[in-house]
Design an enzyme around this catalytic site. Structure first.
Site, PDB file in Angstrom:
ATOM      1  N   LYS A  96     -14.926  54.281  38.428  1.00 47.23           N
ATOM      2  CA  LYS A  96     -16.117  55.238  38.517  1.00 47.23           C
ATOM      3  C   LYS A  96     -17.493  54.302  38.215  1.00 47.23           C
ATOM      4  O   LYS A  96     -18.593  54.651  38.688  1.00 47.23           O
ATOM      5  CB  LYS A  96     -16.343  55.852  36.821  1.00 47.23           C
ATOM      6  CG  LYS A  96     -15.224  56.999  36.762  1.00 47.23           C
ATOM      7  CD  LYS A  96     -15.676  58.189  37.766  1.00 47.23           C
ATOM      8  CE  LYS A  96     -14.783  59.324  37.829  1.00 47.23           C
ATOM      9  NZ  LYS A  96     -14.709  60.282  38.612  1.00 47.23           N
ATOM     10  N   GLU A 118     -23.406  63.968  33.777  1.00 40.22           N
ATOM     11  CA  GLU A 118     -22.294  64.858  33.048  1.00 40.22           C
ATOM     12  C   GLU A 118     -21.150  63.937  32.869  1.00 40.22           C
ATOM     13  O   GLU A 118     -20.728  63.035  33.602  1.00 40.22           O
ATOM     14  CB  GLU A 118     -21.965  65.994  33.659  1.00 40.22           C
ATOM     15  CG  GLU A 118     -20.861  65.792  34.990  1.00 40.22           C
ATOM     16  CD  GLU A 118     -21.343  64.874  36.263  1.00 40.22           C
ATOM     17  OE1 GLU A 118     -22.529  64.642  36.251  1.00 40.22           O
ATOM     18  OE2 GLU A 118     -20.546  64.342  36.844  1.00 40.22           O
ATOM     19  N   SER A 385      -6.294  53.849  40.174  1.00 37.53           N
ATOM     20  CA  SER A 385      -7.843  54.130  39.918  1.00 37.53           C
ATOM     21  C   SER A 385      -8.311  53.993  38.517  1.00 37.53           C
ATOM     22  O   SER A 385      -9.507  53.622  38.288  1.00 37.53           O
ATOM     23  CB  SER A 385      -8.307  55.585  40.368  1.00 37.53           C
ATOM     24  OG  SER A 385      -7.385  56.488  39.693  1.00 37.53           O
TER      25      SER A 385
END
Lengths: 402, 274
Positions: A96, A118, A385
């Site tokens: 991210k 968000e 990930s």
């Protein structure tokens, strides 16, 4: 001979990948999206900006992340060689941060000092709060009240780095409603606020932009495999919620039709259980949060609540580029249940000494079937990930019932 | 069928009268969520709003994720969904209402339920129920081509949004894309937010810009209008104005008093008292 799939790897001028994408937002936001598209277009060509971005990737995030050979998983499944792309080793613990750093740097270039985002599980919120602290911007994160309780550690991390975390009490009090509330905040403060979306979703140009910031995953993989094996991958596997880590890995390989790709959706309790997040398997085309894509919805077109044991995959939509790759047949998508993901999570932990995030475990759950059907000289890359530290409460709770 | 669209007829008459009398009072449009606060008395409420002086009614089709709406309309929308309001109920209700009122009625909502229903099917049903126009805040001008052919074929009007962030070029584009009126959003934000008082100059400059760049459509102002007082500084620039969240707030206060409908009527009449 089968027909080659017709795929489109860049959006049209109106923001469409095939039939999916576009801009379905209130008029107030259109000028902001036009400006964003224009400025992003300039920075894509701006060598100084690209150099600065690369420097943050190296010095702050820790890129390039390693490509690790998973020896014991390979031996266990007895088929293709399995490599793991180690996004779990990125600063903050997941991919991210690539996108968060990229978008916050862009916001700064555009002269916007306030960031709104968000978050569901809190990984994107933490990544955005991190980027804002590093670069000196104010940060507001909307998070469903339900998730604020479930992901207390991440809430504390965000607050420690100076972000304001606002619990959302409307609707289902999870990611879907946090996203709606972040968009409402953006509509109200659009002149001085930049919205950092956390996945390849939302109105054009977000799906393309977020994907571009994650393409480093696939580009590094290609180079690393070339050095390690002298050839490219045969099969790529990644988990898909909104779909950012998957597109980051897949995108640089899309035009190479010899590379198979599989996305793992979260089936929750099972695709027909009514408690699922398998958007492509169970949804149909619809509009939510600014783009036309696949959507879990009722007969009346009301958005359904998603369910997955993984808070990061617990979303009723999916990025429009994935909808296009799905309908064109370029990428295969398979649904993985909570139980299958947790079984894989345990196996990877025991065999490789890597505790993956529960999101990531969905990708690992597809390995036994795919790897064992391939030859020993073939290569699979799984996008690892994120790491599972944030999930330890859920993991402990889950296995305590066994 | 709508051989004579009630909205167009009203707006044309209004503009003709306004040409004679520049001080003519602007038209009052009221927004109410379908089936709110209860399905049983919805017809009584609609007729009483008509009698209290509403010129146009905008009926909200509830959606699970109303992005452009603030807490008040979100609440009414959620209550309506919980009580089982869907498109069929809305079409049936309006068809029934048409026996007793000819006030122009618009449907306002989000694109997904329309897409899910089937765009053509939606317009066919809407036309036969006696609906005059459609407002979809998440369908910008670039995407109106998805619905315009059906609206044209069935005689329904489309309403376009212009906001303080719209460029002059976009205002002209929006004016060309629709044929009902221009819904001019006075403040950036969601429905029911900021009050207008702080930024009158800014708003007047904005309305002037909208006037200068529209040729086809009348202008209705909305977002942030809470009382007749709020209308005064904008009325010379607009053909009408829209009251939504404040009406719902009033209903939320009055319902279920025995005379709740009368209380709501008083609230509406106050906009018309000069």
């Amino acid at each position: 001979m089968t027909a080659l799939p017709l795929i489109q790897t860049e959006p049209t001028e109106e923001g469409y990948f095939g039939d999916f994408g576009g801009r379905f937002v209130p008029e107030t936001l259109i000028s902001a999206l036009d400006q964003l598209e224009y400025e992003y277009g300039l920075l894509e060509q701006d060598l100084v900006f690209q150099e600065q971005l690369l420097s943050e990737f190296r010095q702050f995030i820790g890129r390039p992340t390693p490509l690790t050979f998973a020896k014991r998983l390979t031996e266990t499944y007895g088929g293709a060689k399995i490599y793991l792309k180690r996004e779990d080793l990125c600063h903050t613990g997941a991919h991210k941060i690539n996108n968060a750093i990229g978008q916050v740097m862009l916001a700064q270039k555009m002269g916007k000092q306030n960031i709104v985002a968000e978050t569901g599980a809190g990984q994107h919120g933490v990544a955005t709060a991190t980027a804002c602290a590093k670069l000196g911007l104010t940060c507001i994160v909307y998070m469903g009240e339900e998730d604020v309780h479930r992901q207390k550690l991440n809430v504390e991390r965000m607050r420690l780095m100076g972000a304001e975390v606002i619990p959302v009490t409307s609707g289902s009090r999870t990611l879907k409603d946090a996203t709606s509330e972040a968009i409402r905040h953006w509509v109200t403060h659009v002149r001085d606020t930049f919205y950092v979306i956390g996945s390849v979703v939302g109105p054009h140009p977000y799906p393309k932009m977020v994907r571009d910031f994650h393409r480093c995953i696939g580009l590094e993989t290609r180079e690393q495999l070339d050095q390690l094996e002298g050839k490219g991958p045969d099969h790529l596997i990644a988990c898909v919620g909104g779909g950012s880590n998957a597109l980051g890995l897949f995108h640089p390989f899309l035009e190479d039709l010899s590379v198979y790709m599989t996305g793992a959706e979260a089936a929750g309790f099972g695709v027909d259980s009514g408690k699922t997040a398998a958007t492509l398997t169970k949804g149909r085309p619809g509009v939510l949060h600014g783009s036309l894509s696949y959507l879990l919805q009722t007969m009346d077109g009301q958005v359904e609540l998603a369910h997955s044991i993984s808070a990061g995959l617990d979303y009723p939509g999916i990025g429009p580029e994935h909808a296009h790759l799905f309908t064109s047949g370029r990428v295969t998508y398979k649904a993985v249940t909570d139980d299958e993901a947790m079984k894989a999570l345990k196996e990877v932990s025991m065999l490789e000494g890597i505790i993956p995030a529960i999101e990531t475990a969905h990708a690992f759950a597809l390995l036994p079937e795919i790897a064992s059907s391939m030859n020993k000289d073939q290569i699979i890359v799984v996008n690892c990930s994120g790491r599972g530290d944030k999930d330890m409460t859920t993991i402990t709770e889950y296995f305590s019932h066994e | 069928m709508n051989n004579q669209n009630r909205l167009s007829t009203l707006l044309t008459q209004h503009q003709e009268k306004k040409a004679q009398n520049p001080k003519l009072e602007p038209l009052l449009t009221l927004f109410i969520t379908a089936g709110y606060p209860e399905k049983e008395t919805f017809h009584d409420l609609i007729r009483s709003l008509d009698l209290a002086g509403a010129d146009i009614l905008e009926i909200g089709m509830p959606f699970s994720d109303p992005l452009a709406d603030g807490p008040v309309i979100q609440m009414s929308s959620q209550k309506a969904l919980e009580s089982g309001v869907d498109l069929e109920w809305i079409f049936d209700s309006i068809q029934e209402l048409r026996k007793s009122t000819q006030i122009p009625i618009l449907l306002m909502g989000y694109f997904n339920p329309v897409l899910s229903y089937g765009v053509e099917n939606f317009f066919v049903k809407a036309a036969s129920a006696g609906i005059d126009g459609i407002i979809l805040p998440d369908l910008p001008a670039e995407e109106t081509k998805r619905i315009k052919p059906y609206a044209d074929k069935l005689g329904l009007k489309l309403i376009g949004f212009v906001t303080p962030t719209s460029t002059e070029e976009r205002i002209r584009l929006i004016d060309q894309a629709v044929d009902g009126f221009i819904y001019t959003v006075l403040v950036t934000g969601v429905t029911g937010g900021t009050s207008l008082k702080d930024s009158i100059d800014e708003i007047q400059n904005f309305l002037k810009k909208v006037r200068q760049n529209t040729t086809k459509n009348p202008i209705m102002a909305g977002f942030g209008i809470r009382s007749g007082q709020d209308v005064l500084p904008v009325k010379e620039w607009v053909d009408g104005y829209i009251v939504g969240s404040e009406l719902i707030r009033k209903i939320e206060q009055a319902y279920p008093d025995i005379n709740w409908i009368e209380q709501v009527q008083e609230f509406v009449k106050a906009f018309k008292i000069k």
